[in-house]
Motif scaffolding. Structure first.
Motif, short mmCIF file in Angstrom:
data_model
loop_
_atom_site.label_atom_id
_atom_site.label_comp_id
_atom_site.label_asym_id
_atom_site.label_seq_id
_atom_site.Cartn_x
_atom_site.Cartn_y
_atom_site.Cartn_z
N ILE A 24 14.05 2.41 -7.66
CA ILE A 24 13.66 1.94 -6.29
C ILE A 24 12.06 1.41 -6.42
CG2 ILE A 24 13.02 2.76 -4.07
CD1 ILE A 24 15.34 4.66 -4.22
N LEU A 25 11.10 2.34 -6.94
CA LEU A 25 9.84 1.86 -7.10
C LEU A 25 9.73 0.63 -7.72
CD1 LEU A 25 8.06 5.23 -7.69
CD2 LEU A 25 7.83 3.64 -5.56
N LYS A 56 1.04 -1.13 -0.02
CA LYS A 56 0.04 -0.04 -0.09
C LYS A 56 0.82 1.33 0.00
CE LYS A 56 -3.57 2.10 2.51
NZ LYS A 56 -4.91 2.16 3.61
N ILE A 57 1.93 1.41 0.82
CA ILE A 57 2.84 2.46 0.81
C ILE A 57 3.47 2.63 -0.48
CG2 ILE A 57 5.01 3.43 1.84
CD1 ILE A 57 4.41 1.75 4.33
N VAL A 58 4.01 1.62 -1.35
CA VAL A 58 4.35 1.66 -2.39
C VAL A 58 3.40 2.36 -3.44
CG1 VAL A 58 5.59 0.34 -4.55
CG2 VAL A 58 6.16 -0.32 -2.18
N GLN A 105 3.91 5.97 -5.28
CA GLN A 105 4.05 5.91 -6.93
C GLN A 105 2.87 6.87 -7.56
OE1 GLN A 105 3.82 1.85 -8.29
NE2 GLN A 105 4.53 2.39 -10.43
N GLU A 106 1.66 6.61 -6.70
CA GLU A 106 0.69 7.90 -7.15
C GLU A 106 1.03 9.07 -7.05
OE1 GLU A 106 -4.03 8.55 -6.42
OE2 GLU A 106 -2.99 6.46 -5.69
N LEU A 155 5.07 15.62 -8.91
CA LEU A 155 6.29 16.28 -9.15
C LEU A 155 6.85 16.26 -10.57
CD1 LEU A 155 8.08 14.02 -6.39
CD2 LEU A 155 7.02 16.45 -6.20
N ASP A 156 7.66 16.88 -10.81
CA ASP A 156 8.30 17.13 -12.07
C ASP A 156 8.83 15.72 -12.38
OD1 ASP A 156 11.53 17.66 -11.51
OD2 ASP A 156 10.12 18.41 -9.99
#
Length: 389
Positions: free
Chosen positions: A219-220, A196-198, A202-203, A208-209
């Motif tokens: 990492i993701l 859930k954290i990932v 990711q969402e 961000l730019d």
């Protein structure tokens, strides 16, 4: 570090200038919404602000500073979280698989069944074709007909004589005492929370730019692969639980894989202890046998009976002394002292007799003189002369 450098490091998601402790510290002092509004509405000179307000002023100039710090923290803690969870899942999966696939364990359980049937020969429990898994945690409690011996000791003794290659089967199964404490259900919950954290990160990165997003792409990707692989392993562990229930003929309502591993951990631990106890008992029995042999040998040795013959080295000093006393050992020093004392007594008796004889003679003379004086009194003589020689 100056406020400007801190804000630049946050904006660039620079994990070389900011370490994990600094990132966690910044997350703990982030301004609240009311404080942010006050800073934005300030129209005076920045130099007149306090140090904290000047830091907030530099911080709010960075877009999505909170999200950037959260992503940086995740990138720092990702390895430690995934390594710990992966280690626990792999340990349970490996141990559970080894137990089911261990030919040594299957053969040992067959020997235990044979020993149990032999003990129960002629009884209602004889000729059994199997036993419950719970028996493995109670084998060390079943007493044998020998002192301090149990069924576990007899099992170890039988394996040592007939199948010594099975004696250390437990070494191939891993550290079951630690593995049995791991709960697969807890691993599953932890994985779900991490997944859930990932997904949230990711969402959120879409805000961000592109340059900032690219810094977290690797990492993701690794995190998503870890979640998929760990989920597969957990599902495999759940499948192992079904195999255990079929293999050991268990009630699914009362047993889980964790309970099965606990039973096996107790059995392996007690089995290893029985090996050491059997070895210690064997050494004690050997020492006792040697001691009895030495005592028997000592009793058969001939004793020295002739005077002057040196006694054997094995004989006791007290026994030799008692033997000499019974044989009439002459104590010369004592006899000499007794003779001297006897001589002194004889001399004293002789002197006393001489003194008594002299006293008797003097008394006779004195009596004669008294008799003479008595006659003189009759003649009118008043003087009495008593002469004692």
């Amino acid at each position: 570090m100056p406020y400007k450098d801190i804000s630049e490091a946050i904006k660039g998601c620079n994990r070389e200038k900011l370490n994990v402790d600094q990132v966690c510290g910044l997350l703990n002092i982030l301004p609240e919404s009311t404080e942010i509004d006050m800073i934005k509405n300030f129209t005076g000179k920045p130099e007149t602000l306090a140090e904290a307000e000047r830091f907030y002023l530099a911080l709010i100039s960075v877009p999505e500073y909170g999200l950037r710090l959260q992503c940086m923290k995740f990138s720092f803690e990702f390895k430690s979280i995934t390594e710990d969870l992966s280690r626990r899942v792999d340990s349970v999966l490996e141990a559970g698989t080894k137990i089911l696939e261990s030919d040594d364990l299957k053969e040992l359980l067959h020997i235990l069944l044979v020993v149990g049937n032999f003990i129960n020969t002629g009884g209602y429990a004889g000729n059994a074709i199997g036993f419950k898994l719970s028996l493995l945690s109670k084998v060390h409690e079943i007493k044998a007909n020998k002192p301090r011996m149990t069924l576990m000791h007899l099992l170890v003794e039988s394996i040592e004589k007939n199948k010594p290659e099975l004696l250390h089967f437990y070494r191939k199964l891993g550290n079951l005492n630690e593995i049995c404490k791991i709960d697969n259900a807890e691993n599953e919950k932890e994985l779900a929370a991490f997944t859930k954290i990932v997904g949230n990160i990711q969402e959120s990165l879409q805000k961000l730019d592109a340059e900032s997003r690219d810094k977290f792409t690797d990492i993701l990707t690794e995190a998503n692969e870890f979640c998929a692989e760990t989920k597969r392993k957990i599902e495999e562990i759940n499948g192992l639980e079904t195999q255990y229930i079929k293999f050991f003929v268990l009630d699914k309502r009362n047993y889980s894989l964790k309970e099965c591993l606990k039973v096996m951990a107790v059995f392996c631990t007690k089995f290893e202890q029985a090996i050491g106890e059997n070895k210690k008992r064997k050494e004690q029995e050997e020492r006792l046998a040697r001691r009895k042999a030495e005592m028997a040998k000592r009793e058969t040795l001939p004793r020295a009976k002739k005077k002057g013959m040196p006694p054997p080295a094995e004989e006791c000093l007290i026994d030799n002394l008692l033997s000499e006393i019974r044989g009439g050992l002459k104590l010369k020093k004592t006899q000499s002292m007794s003779a001297t004392e006897g001589g002194n007594k004889v001399a004293r008796n002789t002197s006393i007799r001489k003194s008594n004889a002299a006293s008797t003679q003097n008394w006779k003379k004195t009596k004669i003189a008294l008799d003479d004086n008595k006659d003189n009194d009759n003649l009118g003589v008043n003087q009495i002369d008593i002469t004692v020689v």
